[in-house]
Design a protein around this motif. Structure first.
Motif, short mmCIF file in Angstrom:
data_model
loop_
_atom_site.label_atom_id
_atom_site.label_comp_id
_atom_site.label_asym_id
_atom_site.label_seq_id
_atom_site.Cartn_x
_atom_site.Cartn_y
_atom_site.Cartn_z
N SER A 17 0.85 -1.20 0.00
CA SER A 17 0.00 0.00 0.00
C SER A 17 0.88 1.25 0.00
CB SER A 17 -0.90 0.01 1.24
OG SER A 17 -0.12 0.30 2.39
N ALA A 18 0.30 2.35 -0.49
CA ALA A 18 1.05 3.62 -0.53
C ALA A 18 1.49 3.99 0.89
CB ALA A 18 0.18 4.72 -1.13
N THR A 44 5.87 -5.91 -5.19
CA THR A 44 4.74 -5.59 -4.31
C THR A 44 3.83 -6.83 -4.22
OG1 THR A 44 3.45 -4.72 -6.15
CG2 THR A 44 4.79 -3.15 -4.93
N LEU A 80 0.34 3.97 -7.37
CA LEU A 80 1.19 4.04 -6.18
C LEU A 80 2.25 5.13 -6.34
CD1 LEU A 80 1.68 0.23 -5.40
CD2 LEU A 80 0.60 1.92 -3.89
#
Ligand code: ASP
Ligand code: MG
Length: 471
Positions: A17-18, A44, A80
């Motif tokens: 996740s960001a 990721t 992202l």
């Protein structure tokens, strides 16, 4: 005191996740004020699996789903990119780099569809994109922080040279050492933090290779040994190595200090899956490792060294289980006293590509028992039947739905009474033990029980050996 040189490896789930990527970048940037750092990262979360699905649909001749999956994956990384960094210049650089990877990936898909095949070499080329994308995000997020600058490097660019065993490549350590030390040393002396993509290297012809699933751990220790790191930290979802799986044992606790050999055993069984070769590069150089949480950074995690102090050498360190295994009892009167019987059995299994997890033979030599995964069981029995039944084997007795329960800890060596405690605990819990093995290293005592008894066995042993107590 000279600055510490650290390698920090982030697993996929920690950079999905960001928010997690930004937190990771803040932590790394902060740490870089007092230490020299190299970051190694996985793809990721889910990306490597997506790339495998792309290859699958190409194999089936379905170009559309392959392209759809690829463009979805690229879009996710672009989303992202604009969320992990605020500086426009950093965002722009990330997006341009992702676009160029994207163009190459689409061309690769076209080429593979045209050729209508997926060779192991093409597969590794395809898989390389996961880490090629993630390093750009991670390096961008770090460079976005004040005072920090990171450079993304693929394993190939960093200088990891391997043999040409696609899918299971091994590093050629002498060449790799020279190249990695030079590339990373250069980047660091220019004041940058190298962000190296895990899992992927290149063979001597420059073709992308991969080190096997979960290979980023291995990349971290390869890199760490090449640059003579002071410590290597594996940053992941769990706080460290645990005394048991917390979903089975409520009182499970993080181990503070274990030895390399114990960690190798635990890597197989623990919830925290570590690539099996990870510890190889650090053994000779005795580089300490830490297994830590990427989120809970206040927790020091588990320290792994060559020889922990005697105070932490308690008998048993942890207990775990592998479910869904099958037991095959191979029997036959003519096996008794016949040299080469075991060799023929294991040759037959090896030819069928079966991984044998446990072996035992009683001294009468009239039977050999093996344990394999349930998913390998049918093939194992089939190959033994075809090749050996009616010859050296008289009978095969198969039991499915079994679990391996293992106690791990180097303190068991030479300690009297471990086995009797195990059987006492099983007796009290009313659990039947179908098979038992212990290597002469006495590092690991393993036995087989029915699936439905496995969690009870783990709890009983955790309790019996007092693993929940701090120590
Ligand atoms: N991305 C690779 C995998 O998913 C390597 C790793 O994550 O360690 O297996
Ligand atoms: Mg992993």
């Amino acid at each position: 005191m000279p600055e510490q040189l650290l390698v920090l490896k982030y697993d996929g789930a920690s950079i999905t996740s960001a928010r997690d990527i930004r937190n990771m970048a803040a932590y790394v940037a902060g740490l870089s004020r007092g230490s020299r750092l190299v970051v190694v990262c996985s793809a990721t979360g889910g990306t490597t699996d997506t790339l495998l699905s792309i290859a699958d649909s190409i194999k089936r001749g379905d170009k559309r789903p392959a392209e759809r999956l690829a463009s979805g994956m690229i879009k996710r990384h672009k989303r992202l990119a604009v969320r992990v960094a605020e500086k426009a210049s950093v965002q722009k650089r990330m997006l341009a780099a992702i676009d160029s990877d994207s163009a190459e990936l689409m061309a690769l898909i076209d080429g593979m569809v045209l050729l209508g095949e997926v060779t192991p070499g093409m597969m590794d080329y395809m898989l390389s994109f996961g880490e090629r994308l993630s390093i750009k995000l991670v390096a961008g997020a770090i460079s976005d922080r004040r005072g920090a600058r990171a450079v993304p490097l693929t394993g190939k660019e960093a200088g990891i040279v391997t043999d040409s065993e696609f899918g299971q490549a091994r590093p050629l350590m002498d060449t790799t050492r020279l190249r990695v030390a030079k590339t990373l040393g250069g980047a660091m002396s220019g004041g940058a933090i190298p962000v190296v993509g895990g899992f992927v290297g290149a063979d001597q012809h420059g073709r992308f290779t991969t080190l096997g699933r979960g290979g980023s751990d291995y990349t971290a220790t390869i890199v760490g040994s090449c640059i003579g790191a002071d410590e290597i930290w594996l940053m992941g979802e769990v706080d460290g190595l645990l005394t048991a799986d917390p979903s089975i044992v409520r009182g499970a606790r993080t181990l503070r200090h274990v030895s390399y050999v114990e960690a190798v055993e635990m890597a197989l069984f623990e919830a925290k899956q570590i690539h099996p070769r990870t510890f190889e590069p650090v053994l000779a150089r005795e580089i300490p490792m830490r297994i830590r949480s990427s989120r809970n950074t206040g927790d020091p995690g588990t320290l792994v060294t060559a020889s922990p102090p005697p105070t932490v050498r308690n008998t048993v360190k942890c207990v775990s289980r592998i479910r869904d295994s099958g037991l095959v009892d191979i029997q036959g009167g003519s096996m008794v006293g016949t040299p080469g019987t075991a060799a023929r059995i294991f040759d037959t299994l090896a030819e069928a590509g079966i991984n044998v997890m446990m072996i035992s033979q009683n001294p009468s030599e009239s039977s050999i028992t093996i344990v394999v995964r349930d998913s390998d069981l049918a093939r194992a029995v089939n190959s033994l039947e075809l090749k050996l039944l009616g010859k050296i084997i008289k009978r095969l007795e198969v039991t499915t739905n079994m679990s391996i329960v293992a106690l791990i800890g180097s303190g068991m060596r030479g300690t009297v009474g471990v086995a009797s405690k195990v059987f006492e605990a099983m007796g009290r819990a009313g659990i039947n033990v179908a098979m038992i093995t212990q290597g002469s290293s006495e590092l690991n005592l393993a036995f087989v029980v029915r699936n439905e008894d496995a969690d009870g066995a783990v709890r009983a042993l955790h309790d019996m050996f007092g693993l929940g107590r701090a120590g």
